[in-house]
Design a protein around this motif. Structure first.
Motif, PDB file in Angstrom:
ATOM      1  N   SER A  16       0.810  -1.225   0.000  1.00  0.00           N
ATOM      2  CA  SER A  16       0.000   0.000   0.000  1.00  0.00           C
ATOM      3  C   SER A  16       0.840   1.271   0.000  1.00  0.00           C
ATOM      4  O   SER A  16       0.313   2.367  -0.177  1.00  0.00           O
ATOM      5  CB  SER A  16      -0.936   0.016   1.216  1.00  0.00           C
ATOM      6  OG  SER A  16      -0.204  -0.096   2.412  1.00  0.00           O
ATOM      7  N   GLY A  17       2.148   1.126   0.186  1.00  0.00           N
ATOM      8  CA  GLY A  17       3.005   2.307   0.291  1.00  0.00           C
ATOM      9  C   GLY A  17       3.046   3.133  -0.992  1.00  0.00           C
ATOM     10  O   GLY A  17       3.226   2.588  -2.081  1.00  0.00           O
ATOM     11  N   ALA A  18       2.875   4.432  -0.861  1.00  0.00           N
ATOM     12  CA  ALA A  18       2.992   5.330  -2.009  1.00  0.00           C
ATOM     13  C   ALA A  18       4.462   5.523  -2.358  1.00  0.00           C
ATOM     14  O   ALA A  18       5.343   5.386  -1.506  1.00  0.00           O
ATOM     15  CB  ALA A  18       2.342   6.666  -1.695  1.00  0.00           C
ATOM     16  N   ALA A  19       4.710   5.841  -3.609  1.00  0.00           N
ATOM     17  CA  ALA A  19       6.096   6.013  -4.062  1.00  0.00           C
ATOM     18  C   ALA A  19       6.580   7.443  -3.919  1.00  0.00           C
ATOM     19  O   ALA A  19       7.706   7.744  -4.302  1.00  0.00           O
ATOM     20  CB  ALA A  19       6.208   5.575  -5.519  1.00  0.00           C
ATOM     21  N   SER A  20       5.749   8.319  -3.356  1.00  0.00           N
ATOM     22  CA  SER A  20       6.096   9.745  -3.328  1.00  0.00           C
ATOM     23  C   SER A  20       7.448  10.000  -2.663  1.00  0.00           C
ATOM     24  O   SER A  20       8.212  10.868  -3.092  1.00  0.00           O
ATOM     25  CB  SER A  20       4.994  10.542  -2.632  1.00  0.00           C
ATOM     26  OG  SER A  20       4.682   9.984  -1.373  1.00  0.00           O
ATOM     27  N   HIS A  41      -7.006   1.852  -0.885  1.00  0.00           N
ATOM     28  CA  HIS A  41      -8.311   1.846  -1.562  1.00  0.00           C
ATOM     29  C   HIS A  41      -8.218   2.498  -2.947  1.00  0.00           C
ATOM     30  O   HIS A  41      -8.762   1.978  -3.930  1.00  0.00           O
ATOM     31  CB  HIS A  41      -9.341   2.594  -0.700  1.00  0.00           C
ATOM     32  CG  HIS A  41     -10.680   2.736  -1.341  1.00  0.00           C
ATOM     33  ND1 HIS A  41     -11.562   1.675  -1.463  1.00  0.00           N
ATOM     34  CD2 HIS A  41     -11.290   3.813  -1.928  1.00  0.00           C
ATOM     35  CE1 HIS A  41     -12.654   2.090  -2.080  1.00  0.00           C
ATOM     36  NE2 HIS A  41     -12.514   3.372  -2.373  1.00  0.00           N
ATOM     37  N   ASP A  42      -7.508   3.614  -3.029  1.00  0.00           N
ATOM     38  CA  ASP A  42      -7.431   4.359  -4.290  1.00  0.00           C
ATOM     39  C   ASP A  42      -6.718   3.583  -5.389  1.00  0.00           C
ATOM     40  O   ASP A  42      -6.987   3.785  -6.578  1.00  0.00           O
ATOM     41  CB  ASP A  42      -6.715   5.702  -4.083  1.00  0.00           C
ATOM     42  CG  ASP A  42      -7.549   6.666  -3.249  1.00  0.00           C
ATOM     43  OD1 ASP A  42      -8.760   6.429  -3.099  1.00  0.00           O
ATOM     44  OD2 ASP A  42      -6.972   7.647  -2.736  1.00  0.00           O
ATOM     45  N   ILE A  84      -4.741 -14.886  -6.969  1.00  0.00           N
ATOM     46  CA  ILE A  84      -4.362 -13.542  -6.541  1.00  0.00           C
ATOM     47  C   ILE A  84      -5.530 -12.901  -5.789  1.00  0.00           C
ATOM     48  O   ILE A  84      -6.665 -12.932  -6.249  1.00  0.00           O
ATOM     49  CB  ILE A  84      -3.986 -12.652  -7.743  1.00  0.00           C
ATOM     50  CG1 ILE A  84      -2.936 -13.339  -8.627  1.00  0.00           C
ATOM     51  CG2 ILE A  84      -3.493 -11.291  -7.251  1.00  0.00           C
ATOM     52  CD1 ILE A  84      -1.600 -13.563  -7.970  1.00  0.00           C
ATOM     53  N   SER A  85      -5.237 -12.331  -4.628  1.00  0.00           N
ATOM     54  CA  SER A  85      -6.272 -11.644  -3.857  1.00  0.00           C
ATOM     55  C   SER A  85      -5.713 -10.323  -3.321  1.00  0.00           C
ATOM     56  O   SER A  85      -4.494 -10.111  -3.289  1.00  0.00           O
ATOM     57  CB  SER A  85      -6.779 -12.522  -2.704  1.00  0.00           C
ATOM     58  OG  SER A  85      -5.709 -12.903  -1.856  1.00  0.00           O
ATOM     59  N   PHE A  86      -6.620  -9.462  -2.912  1.00  0.00           N
ATOM     60  CA  PHE A  86      -6.248  -8.138  -2.423  1.00  0.00           C
ATOM     61  C   PHE A  86      -7.054  -7.807  -1.177  1.00  0.00           C
ATOM     62  O   PHE A  86      -8.162  -8.302  -0.977  1.00  0.00           O
ATOM     63  CB  PHE A  86      -6.548  -7.060  -3.481  1.00  0.00           C
ATOM     64  CG  PHE A  86      -5.856  -7.251  -4.794  1.00  0.00           C
ATOM     65  CD1 PHE A  86      -4.609  -6.689  -5.026  1.00  0.00           C
ATOM     66  CD2 PHE A  86      -6.458  -7.985  -5.803  1.00  0.00           C
ATOM     67  CE1 PHE A  86      -3.969  -6.870  -6.235  1.00  0.00           C
ATOM     68  CE2 PHE A  86      -5.829  -8.163  -7.031  1.00  0.00           C
ATOM     69  CZ  PHE A  86      -4.580  -7.600  -7.251  1.00  0.00           C
ATOM     70  N   SER A  87      -6.498  -6.956  -0.342  1.00  0.00           N
ATOM     71  CA  SER A  87      -7.275  -6.381   0.762  1.00  0.00           C
ATOM     72  C   SER A  87      -6.760  -4.977   1.031  1.00  0.00           C
ATOM     73  O   SER A  87      -5.669  -4.601   0.600  1.00  0.00           O
ATOM     74  CB  SER A  87      -7.191  -7.241   2.030  1.00  0.00           C
ATOM     75  OG  SER A  87      -5.872  -7.267   2.550  1.00  0.00           O
ATOM     76  N   GLU A  88      -7.579  -4.199   1.735  1.00  0.00           N
ATOM     77  CA  GLU A  88      -7.217  -2.836   2.103  1.00  0.00           C
ATOM     78  C   GLU A  88      -7.051  -2.749   3.612  1.00  0.00           C
ATOM     79  O   GLU A  88      -7.663  -3.517   4.351  1.00  0.00           O
ATOM     80  CB  GLU A  88      -8.322  -1.868   1.661  1.00  0.00           C
ATOM     81  CG  GLU A  88      -8.623  -1.909   0.178  1.00  0.00           C
ATOM     82  CD  GLU A  88      -9.861  -1.105  -0.172  1.00  0.00           C
ATOM     83  OE1 GLU A  88     -10.198  -0.181   0.600  1.00  0.00           O
ATOM     84  OE2 GLU A  88     -10.494  -1.403  -1.198  1.00  0.00           O
ATOM     85  N   GLN A  89      -6.209  -1.820   4.053  1.00  0.00           N
ATOM     86  CA  GLN A  89      -6.065  -1.594   5.485  1.00  0.00           C
ATOM     87  C   GLN A  89      -7.397  -1.094   6.035  1.00  0.00           C
ATOM     88  O   GLN A  89      -8.020  -0.205   5.472  1.00  0.00           O
ATOM     89  CB  GLN A  89      -4.960  -0.564   5.740  1.00  0.00           C
ATOM     90  CG  GLN A  89      -4.522  -0.468   7.188  1.00  0.00           C
ATOM     91  CD  GLN A  89      -3.181   0.239   7.313  1.00  0.00           C
ATOM     92  OE1 GLN A  89      -2.224  -0.086   6.618  1.00  0.00           O
ATOM     93  NE2 GLN A  89      -3.110   1.222   8.192  1.00  0.00           N
ATOM     94  N   LYS A  90      -7.839  -1.668   7.131  1.00  0.00           N
ATOM     95  CA  LYS A  90      -9.169  -1.384   7.657  1.00  0.00           C
ATOM     96  C   LYS A  90      -9.231  -0.002   8.309  1.00  0.00           C
ATOM     97  O   LYS A  90      -8.333   0.377   9.065  1.00  0.00           O
ATOM     98  CB  LYS A  90      -9.548  -2.451   8.692  1.00  0.00           C
ATOM     99  CG  LYS A  90      -9.581  -3.861   8.130  1.00  0.00           C
ATOM    100  CD  LYS A  90      -9.881  -4.872   9.212  1.00  0.00           C
ATOM    101  CE  LYS A  90      -9.788  -6.284   8.677  1.00  0.00           C
ATOM    102  NZ  LYS A  90     -10.720  -6.539   7.596  1.00  0.00           N
ATOM    103  N   PRO A  91     -10.306   0.761   8.059  1.00  0.00           N
ATOM    104  CA  PRO A  91     -10.471   2.061   8.720  1.00  0.00           C
ATOM    105  C   PRO A  91     -10.461   1.939  10.246  1.00  0.00           C
ATOM    106  O   PRO A  91     -10.060   2.883  10.938  1.00  0.00           O
ATOM    107  CB  PRO A  91     -11.840   2.545   8.211  1.00  0.00           C
ATOM    108  CG  PRO A  91     -12.064   1.802   6.931  1.00  0.00           C
ATOM    109  CD  PRO A  91     -11.401   0.473   7.117  1.00  0.00           C
ATOM    110  N   SER A  92     -10.870   0.774  10.756  1.00  0.00           N
ATOM    111  CA  SER A  92     -10.914   0.590  12.214  1.00  0.00           C
ATOM    112  C   SER A  92      -9.530   0.547  12.831  1.00  0.00           C
ATOM    113  O   SER A  92      -9.383   0.640  14.052  1.00  0.00           O
ATOM    114  CB  SER A  92     -11.671  -0.691  12.565  1.00  0.00           C
ATOM    115  OG  SER A  92     -11.031  -1.821  11.991  1.00  0.00           O
TER     116      SER A  92
END
Length: 443
Positions: A80-84, A179-180, A206-214
């Motif tokens: 999930s890390g951005a490359a910025s 998510h984006d 192949i599967s994906f998940s997002e870090q939970k808002p909680s």
């Protein structure tokens, strides 16, 4: 402390009032320091196994036999890390036009980058602007950037992980993404998966998940009160990669390989990486079998059973060659027992201990996440919540305190049973800045 509007925000994210109050208390009280006994090392009894060539071959054989028994093996890739941050120097160059040595090196070697073909005919700020804005590299995640050149097309880290998975028997691959970026990852993998399945004779899952808002955490003002945005709302921040223990807990697998998205090499250098992944996995399987045999012994005491009946992780660590960061240490627990822990530099207050550290944070982890009866462990129960830390950030020009959850292979796995294995530096090739891609191991 919290208004009704605040409570509505918390409820929307799935964060309980009790958890929010606990977070605010952490800002006021801080976290206890660890009782660090010594850095782990390859000296006898100091925690790091340095297997001989013969031992390596034996562990690889153990792993090969394990694969034949059709166990479920998963490759878990935090992505999930951005490359910025990779392009920090390039953004500064766009702002000020100053050609620092870093910028000069970048511009002089455009043709050596895997994305260089798309910059042909462009120089200076024009090339940098095209890369960051037209190609959107300033906003994409690391996993979707072109890292390595090949005759049949350049590859991203995401695709290199597909290849690694095929070579190690871990073709069930799970990416954690933001998510984006989820649609981009899905499309990217779909565009290339069949080609690699045909090339390596495998079938991927192949599967994906997002870090939970909680798992987001509240930000605080320097005085420990809740930080609020200009419109009076609470500010939430991602709790760090330690939050991914929740994502890992939802996976169904017997053995899980974990490695960061950016620690990949081109095919010509994969031999060491694949060999040592198999060694680590063999060490894990051998240790798991020893533990399972002992847990089924009727003479075992309740105390020993509790100590052994935990998730197991084998961590590949490399000799420290000056890269920043923490490493493997021996820590004394509250009950007086010793445990092996992976610590970040922010957790180590004694500079002498840092200076004596011989090894760097893990390159690879291989994890056993089911008990001797085949039941999955509830991984959040093995997190040490007292191993988080507080960092200083800013928002809209205002200082704030950020709460970082226990890291995925730090406090989030604090109560796992741990084995450190020394692996060669050739298996450790992270990309922190864009110019790291000019290193020999990425060419």
């Amino acid at each position: 402390m919290f208004t009704q509007s605040d409570l509505d925000q918390l409820q929307h994210r799935g964060i309980t009032l009790k958890a929010a109050e606990k977070q605010m208390e952490s800002f006021r009280t801080g976290f206890p320091s660890l009782d660090i006994v010594a850095p782990a090392s390859t000296k006898k009894g100091q925690g790091i196994l340095a297997p001989t060539r013969e031992m390596q071959d034996q562990y690889i054989e153990v792993w090969q036999q394990y694969l034949k028994a059709k166990h479920k093996v998963l490759k878990f890739v935090p992505a999930s890390g951005a490359a910025s941050r990779m392009f920090k120097n390039l953004f500064e160059y766009l702002d000020n036009g100053v050609e620092t040595p870093f910028i000069q090196e970048f511009l002089a070697n455009l043709d050596k980058f895997a994305f260089g073909d798309q910059l042909q005919g462009k120089t200076g700020q024009e090339a940098v602007r095209f890369l960051l804005e037209n190609m959107n590299y300033g906003n994409l995640p690391k996993g979707l950037l072109l890292f390595h050149k090949y005759r049949d097309g350049a590859r991203t880290p995401a695709l290199e992980h597909l290849v690694e998975g095929a070579m190690t028997g871990a073709t069930d691959i799970h990416f954690t993404v933001s998510h984006d970026h989820l649609p981009l990852f899905r499309q990217h993998i779909a565009d290339h998966m069949q080609r690699f399945e045909k090339k390596y004779g495998v079938r991927y899952q192949i599967s994906f998940s997002e870090q939970k808002p909680s798992t987001d955490t509240l930000a605080a003002n320097p005085d420990g009160t809740p930080f609020r945005t200009a419109d009076g709302k609470l500010l939430f921040r991602p709790g760090g990669h330690g939050a991914l223990i929740e994502n890992l807990n939802e996976q169904d697998a017997d053995i899980v390989f974990i490695k960061n998205i950016d620690n990949v090499v081109p095919d010509r250098l994969k031999k060491d990486t694949i060999r040592w992944k198999q060694v680590l996995a063999g060490v894990l399987v051998a240790e798991q079998q020893r533990v399972f045999d002992r847990l089924q012994d009727p003479s075992i005491s309740d105390e020993e059973r509790a100590r052994l009946n935990r998730p197991i992780r084998v961590c590949g660590v490399v000799k420290n060659t000056g890269e920043p960061g923490g490493g493997p240490f021996i820590v004394r627990e509250e009950d007086g027992s010793l445990s092996y822990q992976i610590l970040e530099s922010s957790q180590i207050s004694d500079p002498e201990l840092m200076a004596k550290s011989t090894h760097f944070n893990p390159v690879d982890l291989v994890c056993a996440v089911k008990d001797y009866q085949g039941k999955p462990f509830d991984l959040p129960k093995f997190v040490d919540p007292q191993t988080g830390f507080i960092s200083h950030k800013s928002k809209d020009g205002k200082e704030l305190l950020a709460l970082e959850l226990p890291g995925l292979w730090n406090g989030a796995m604090s109560r796992w049973n741990t084995i450190f294995v020394q692996v060669p530096i050739s298996t450790f090739n992270p990309v922190k800045t864009v110019n790291d891609l000019l290193r020999e191991q990425h060419q």
